[in-house]
Design a protein around this motif. Structure first.
Motif, PDB file in Angstrom:
ATOM      1  N   GLY A   3       7.533  -6.492  -9.512  1.00  0.00           N
ATOM      2  CA  GLY A   3       6.705  -7.677  -9.307  1.00  0.00           C
ATOM      3  C   GLY A   3       5.731  -7.611  -8.154  1.00  0.00           C
ATOM      4  N   TYR A   4       5.625  -6.461  -7.500  1.00  0.00           N
ATOM      5  CA  TYR A   4       4.682  -6.309  -6.391  1.00  0.00           C
ATOM      6  C   TYR A   4       3.337  -5.823  -6.905  1.00  0.00           C
ATOM      7  N   ALA A   5       2.283  -6.213  -6.230  1.00  0.00           N
ATOM      8  CA  ALA A   5       0.973  -5.614  -6.461  1.00  0.00           C
ATOM      9  C   ALA A   5       0.958  -4.323  -5.643  1.00  0.00           C
ATOM     10  N   VAL A   6       0.320  -3.287  -6.162  1.00  0.00           N
ATOM     11  CA  VAL A   6       0.348  -1.981  -5.499  1.00  0.00           C
ATOM     12  C   VAL A   6      -1.072  -1.461  -5.302  1.00  0.00           C
ATOM     13  N   PRO A  61      -2.739  -5.551   3.253  1.00  0.00           N
ATOM     14  CA  PRO A  61      -1.507  -5.545   2.456  1.00  0.00           C
ATOM     15  C   PRO A  61      -0.355  -6.167   3.241  1.00  0.00           C
ATOM     16  N   ASP A  62       0.699  -6.511   2.529  1.00  0.00           N
ATOM     17  CA  ASP A  62       1.875  -7.090   3.166  1.00  0.00           C
ATOM     18  C   ASP A  62       2.789  -6.034   3.776  1.00  0.00           C
ATOM     19  N   LEU A  63       2.671  -4.782   3.292  1.00  0.00           N
ATOM     20  CA  LEU A  63       3.507  -3.690   3.771  1.00  0.00           C
ATOM     21  C   LEU A  63       2.835  -2.374   3.386  1.00  0.00           C
ATOM     22  N   LEU A 108       0.860  -1.177   0.000  1.00  0.00           N
ATOM     23  CA  LEU A 108       0.000   0.000   0.000  1.00  0.00           C
ATOM     24  C   LEU A 108       0.901   1.233   0.000  1.00  0.00           C
ATOM     25  N   ILE A 109       0.607   2.175  -0.874  1.00  0.00           N
ATOM     26  CA  ILE A 109       1.328   3.451  -0.917  1.00  0.00           C
ATOM     27  C   ILE A 109       0.330   4.552  -0.596  1.00  0.00           C
ATOM     28  N   ALA A 110       0.571   5.275   0.489  1.00  0.00           N
ATOM     29  CA  ALA A 110      -0.300   6.386   0.870  1.00  0.00           C
ATOM     30  C   ALA A 110       0.509   7.679   0.830  1.00  0.00           C
ATOM     31  N   ASP A 111       0.208   8.497  -0.161  1.00  0.00           N
ATOM     32  CA  ASP A 111       0.907   9.772  -0.324  1.00  0.00           C
ATOM     33  C   ASP A 111      -0.030  10.733  -1.038  1.00  0.00           C
ATOM     34  N   SER A 112      -0.084  11.976  -0.569  1.00  0.00           N
ATOM     35  CA  SER A 112      -0.973  12.956  -1.189  1.00  0.00           C
ATOM     36  C   SER A 112      -0.435  13.462  -2.524  1.00  0.00           C
TER      37      SER A 112
END
Length: 132
Positions: free
Chosen positions: A28-31, A49-51, A8-12
């Protein structure tokens, strides 16, 4: 075989989200990219999510800041073990230190190198795909 590990990417910052998503997808990661802390919390609880990569400087006026979200993640029994990498500029060093005190797994200062972030994630999660 299980599918790719999810980050998971959390950024404004939409451009940074897109850049990181492309770099992680290429590795190769799901995002799962989201724009704010509230969306991130919902996604963490619903999708496990894994991270998580959280921008500590996300505006808290529209929900949760990165630091508030980290505290929520660590306080919740369902999510307390989720690896969390905090992103922040050098001007928020005190906040990044607070993030480490709150249980951040790693801290990355902006401007960041996408390859370095992928390496850090790989060290925490192992390969992008996991066999079961």
């Amino acid at each position: 075989m299980r599918g790719p590990r999810t980050v998971l990417i959390a950024d404004s910052d939409s451009m940074l989200r897109a850049l990181l998503a492309a770099r992680l997808t290429e590795a190769g990661y799901a995002v799962d990219p989201v724009a704010d802390g509230e969306q991130a919390w919902t996604s963490i609880v619903e999708h496990d999510p894994d991270l998580a990569v959280l921008d500590i400087g996300m505006p808290s006026g529209s929900g949760l800041s990165g630091l508030e979200l980290l505290r929520r993640v660590r306080d919740d029994e369902r999510t307390k073990n989720l690896p969390v990498i905090l992103l922040g500029s050098p001007r928020v060093d005190e906040q990044l230190e607070a993030g480490v005190a709150c249980g951040a797994t790693d801290v990355v200062r902006k401007p960041l190198n996408g390859r370095d972030l992928v390496r850090r994630i790989s060290r925490l999660l192992g390969p992008a795909r996991v066999r079961i």
